[in-house]
Design a protein around this motif. Sequence first.
Motif, PDB file in Angstrom:
ATOM      1  N   UNK A  86       0.809  -1.222   0.000  1.00  0.00           N
ATOM      2  CA  UNK A  86       0.000   0.000   0.000  1.00  0.00           C
ATOM      3  C   UNK A  86       0.842   1.271   0.000  1.00  0.00           C
ATOM      4  N   UNK A  87       2.172   1.130   0.086  1.00  0.00           N
ATOM      5  CA  UNK A  87       3.052   2.284   0.046  1.00  0.00           C
ATOM      6  C   UNK A  87       3.171   3.050   1.337  1.00  0.00           C
ATOM      7  N   UNK A  88       2.497   2.597   2.403  1.00  0.00           N
ATOM      8  CA  UNK A  88       2.570   3.321   3.680  1.00  0.00           C
ATOM      9  C   UNK A  88       3.947   3.201   4.324  1.00  0.00           C
ATOM     10  N   UNK A  89       4.610   2.072   4.100  1.00  0.00           N
ATOM     11  CA  UNK A  89       5.941   1.869   4.671  1.00  0.00           C
ATOM     12  C   UNK A  89       6.966   1.811   3.545  1.00  0.00           C
ATOM     13  N   UNK A  90       8.036   2.596   3.680  1.00  0.00           N
ATOM     14  CA  UNK A  90       9.148   2.558   2.735  1.00  0.00           C
ATOM     15  C   UNK A  90      10.457   2.477   3.506  1.00  0.00           C
ATOM     16  N   UNK A  91      11.457   1.904   2.879  1.00  0.00           N
ATOM     17  CA  UNK A  91      12.778   1.764   3.489  1.00  0.00           C
ATOM     18  C   UNK A  91      13.825   1.982   2.414  1.00  0.00           C
ATOM     19  N   UNK A  92      14.681   2.959   2.631  1.00  0.00           N
ATOM     20  CA  UNK A  92      15.787   3.244   1.721  1.00  0.00           C
ATOM     21  C   UNK A  92      17.099   3.068   2.464  1.00  0.00           C
ATOM     22  N   UNK A  93      18.022   2.317   1.887  1.00  0.00           N
ATOM     23  CA  UNK A  93      19.331   2.066   2.486  1.00  0.00           C
ATOM     24  C   UNK A  93      20.401   2.789   1.673  1.00  0.00           C
ATOM     25  N   UNK A  94      21.330   3.459   2.362  1.00  0.00           N
ATOM     26  CA  UNK A  94      22.409   4.197   1.706  1.00  0.00           C
ATOM     27  C   UNK A  94      23.721   3.915   2.416  1.00  0.00           C
ATOM     28  N   UNK A  95      24.798   3.964   1.641  1.00  0.00           N
ATOM     29  CA  UNK A  95      26.149   3.759   2.170  1.00  0.00           C
ATOM     30  C   UNK A  95      27.048   4.852   1.615  1.00  0.00           C
ATOM     31  N   UNK A  96      27.856   5.438   2.481  1.00  0.00           N
ATOM     32  CA  UNK A  96      28.884   6.403   2.071  1.00  0.00           C
ATOM     33  C   UNK A  96      30.218   5.916   2.613  1.00  0.00           C
ATOM     34  N   UNK A  97      31.202   5.758   1.722  1.00  0.00           N
ATOM     35  CA  UNK A  97      32.533   5.332   2.144  1.00  0.00           C
ATOM     36  C   UNK A  97      33.572   6.271   1.542  1.00  0.00           C
ATOM     37  N   UNK A  98      34.490   6.738   2.385  1.00  0.00           N
ATOM     38  CA  UNK A  98      35.583   7.592   1.948  1.00  0.00           C
ATOM     39  C   UNK A  98      36.886   7.015   2.489  1.00  0.00           C
ATOM     40  N   UNK A  99      37.766   6.642   1.569  1.00  0.00           N
ATOM     41  CA  UNK A  99      39.023   5.986   1.934  1.00  0.00           C
ATOM     42  C   UNK A  99      40.172   6.885   1.482  1.00  0.00           C
ATOM     43  N   UNK A 100      41.085   7.208   2.420  1.00  0.00           N
ATOM     44  CA  UNK A 100      42.111   8.221   2.172  1.00  0.00           C
ATOM     45  C   UNK A 100      43.518   7.665   2.280  1.00  0.00           C
ATOM     46  N   UNK A 101      44.424   8.356   1.580  1.00  0.00           N
ATOM     47  CA  UNK A 101      45.857   8.260   1.838  1.00  0.00           C
ATOM     48  C   UNK A 101      46.357   9.675   2.053  1.00  0.00           C
ATOM     49  N   UNK A 102      47.058   9.897   3.174  1.00  0.00           N
ATOM     50  CA  UNK A 102      47.487  11.253   3.535  1.00  0.00           C
ATOM     51  C   UNK A 102      48.975  11.267   3.858  1.00  0.00           C
TER      52      UNK A 102
END
Length: 420
Positions: A86-102
């Motif tokens: 019925x569209x009353x419940x929604x679920x969105x999953x997101x991922x953010x990854x930041x990998x560095x060399x300093x």
Amino acid sequence: MLPAIIASSRIVFADDALDIVQGDRIQAEIDALRMEIDDLRDERDEASLDATRRTEIRRLITDVVADAEMRTNRIDRPWNVIASADGDFTLEADVIMQYDWVLNSTSSEPTRYGFSLDTLWLSLGGTMFGPKWSYGVCAAVGSDGTFIPEYAYVQHQFEDGLFVQAGILSEYFSIEQAINPNEQLGTSLSFVAGQFDAGQPEGILVGRQFDQWRFWSTLSNGWGQSYIDPLENQRTGVMTRVELKPFGDWNTLYMFNPYPGLVDRGLLFGFGGSFDWGDYAAGTGRSISGDATRATADVSWQQDGVGLMAAAYYQDVPVSQTDGGRRWAAVAQGAFFPVSTWDVYARGEWGAVENGSRSDFAMATIGTSWIPAGDSRLKVVFELVRSWGSTADWSVDGDIGILSTDGDQTVFRTQLQFAF
């Protein structure tokens, strides 16, 4: 005698004929019964077959309906979103990854370098009980594997556009701290922004968005008072951010990388203020007391492929607090896409502590980003940072590679970003 014998024979033959007739009748009845039994068996088999067919047809219909519901449920939705029928419940999953060399080269200090997982955010969000109720949960995964909540709230949207959130809230003070990490310019926010990081306020937020202006107001345990013991608390904080948009799109004005083809021409003015009072953990080594005032003002302008942002900060916090004192700071940055998949950018910063023991600091950053998908899903960054003066009196918050030291610093940073 002969007639008697003949008569007797007739009787015997008559009896035999009667027996034969009776036997034929019985056999006929048996045959009829067998035919009836065969007919009943056929009917039973046909009924069983019909029942089996009905069951198979019922299952087929159920599968078709379920498949149709699933297709209807997923139509026009991204791959990372699911929803109830019925569209009353929604679920969105997101991922953010930041990998560095300093690499950090500081006068009177050994050169230091290495790899670091700077950011790993896992977030879930959506609606429940219909579009008026929504939720958001986000945790940052530390280098030791621990989950640190960034926000966890429930929101209700009223008919007139007013909304209320309760829980661990996103901070709405400066534009730099309000945007998503995947939309920041270069490898990180400005160094100045780290000093004006309110943490994860726990409390209640009220906000409303109009066509050309919007606001957020937060009532919480105070600036930086995250995950505290409420039974030790006698401190309260209020924080408000107001934004004015003469023209442009709200969402793209929060993109510091002005992606060609995605960003509309826009102008944004922002103002933030915070005031805390009361005491926390009085009489202990963790005590916080005294009034604290912070303020910021910022302006952002952008059009397709070009973006500019400038912000000024002020704080008046008791010197007894960590990173306290009366401070002034400013930052300005710009980005330009010479081609659709590469941008170049520059940032300048300055900060001073009026009642501090060390000198002012200044910082400059230049860099370039390769953005092959034309948005924040994949980004590869190369940048060079130069710092003059002392950073020892300032909070190093999320600025990978910057040391808290009195010496001048040169930092080279690279970053690989995934956002999906």
